[in-house]
Motif scaffolding. Structure first.
Motif, short mmCIF file in Angstrom:
data_model
loop_
_atom_site.label_atom_id
_atom_site.label_comp_id
_atom_site.label_asym_id
_atom_site.label_seq_id
_atom_site.Cartn_x
_atom_site.Cartn_y
_atom_site.Cartn_z
N SER A 84 0.84 -1.21 0.00
CA SER A 84 0.00 0.00 0.00
C SER A 84 0.86 1.24 0.00
O SER A 84 1.97 1.25 0.53
CB SER A 84 -0.95 0.02 1.21
OG SER A 84 -0.24 -0.02 2.43
N CYS A 85 0.32 2.27 -0.64
CA CYS A 85 0.94 3.60 -0.64
C CYS A 85 -0.21 4.59 -0.77
O CYS A 85 -0.77 4.76 -1.85
CB CYS A 85 1.93 3.73 -1.79
SG CYS A 85 2.83 5.30 -1.78
N ILE A 110 5.51 5.80 -8.77
CA ILE A 110 4.49 4.87 -9.29
C ILE A 110 5.16 3.71 -10.01
O ILE A 110 4.77 2.54 -9.82
CB ILE A 110 3.51 5.62 -10.21
CG1 ILE A 110 2.57 6.50 -9.37
CG2 ILE A 110 2.71 4.65 -11.07
CD1 ILE A 110 1.72 7.44 -10.19
N PHE A 125 -3.82 1.94 -3.36
CA PHE A 125 -3.23 3.21 -3.78
C PHE A 125 -4.26 4.32 -3.63
O PHE A 125 -5.38 4.21 -4.14
CB PHE A 125 -2.78 3.09 -5.24
CG PHE A 125 -2.08 4.31 -5.78
CD1 PHE A 125 -0.76 4.55 -5.48
CD2 PHE A 125 -2.77 5.21 -6.59
CE1 PHE A 125 -0.11 5.68 -5.98
CE2 PHE A 125 -2.14 6.34 -7.09
CZ PHE A 125 -0.81 6.57 -6.80
#
Length: 203
Positions: A84-85, A110, A125
């Motif tokens: 996750s980001c 990305i 995201f």
């Protein structure tokens, strides 16, 4: 006041991601620079590794803290099954948090997320989203829905949910119609992407 105020972006996107992880149940989840509230929360039920440009000195069981640069991650290609980001990419390269100025910092980050995501792996995201793409220097960027899809065109979109800033829309819309982003100026887009089993970058 009659109601307790809260930051809609951060309350809802953390709840959205935690609910997905409660379904996918990875053996290990790696988070890159999302909210500290998120990594500390999910470490209660998932082994979690958290990395940030400025790591926090937090000591909890099931939680590992480390340093990482999103534009040059130290992970091997195709190595992370659960990643996750969230509410982070929009800041990369703008210098707000002491990182170098780089107009393409978000695009580099990305590409790194896509590189390290394993075939069959899940990426959560989250970025600001609205009808118009813009940079509010040096705070953050705002993206359009189609812009994000173009950046991740080699991944499959499993779910899109929207945290809206339009009073005519619900605050949080699960499985949202992407057209609703055209009614937002500074909404929050929650994207669940998956890399196909036969997609292997760097092989």
């Amino acid at each position: 006041t009659g109601n307790t105020s809260f930051d809609h972006h951060y309350i809802y996107h953390i709840a959205w991601a935690a609910r997905i992880l409660s379904v996918t149940k990875p053996e290990l989840h790696v988070d890159i620079s999302s909210s500290l509230y998120f990594c500390t929360l999910i470490s209660a039920f998932i082994k979690t590794d958290f990395y940030d440009y400025r790591p926090a000195d937090i000591s909890l069981s099931n939680l590992k803290m480390g340093c990482a640069d999103l534009t040059s991650l130290h992970f091997h290609d195709n190595s992370l099954q659960s990643l996750s980001c969230m509410h982070t990419i929009e800041h990369i390269g703008l210098g707000r948090y002491g990182d170098p100025i780089d107009p393409e910092g978000d695009l580099k980050a990305i590409n790194e997320l896509k590189r390290v995501l394993a075939p069959g792996g899940n990426l959560l995201f989250v970025v600001p989203i609205g009808k118009e793409a813009k940079i509010q220097f040096n705070a953050h960027r705002i993206y359009t829905y189609n812009q994000i899809l173009s950046y991740f065109n080699d991944l499959d979109l499993i779910e899109f949910s929207l945290i809206a800033d339009n009073p005519n829309l619900d605050d949080f819309i699960e499985n949202a119609d992407p057209n609703l982003t055209e009614l937002c100026s500074y909404g929050c887009g929650c994207f669940w992407f998956k890399k196909e089993e036969n997609k292997c970058q760097g092989c």
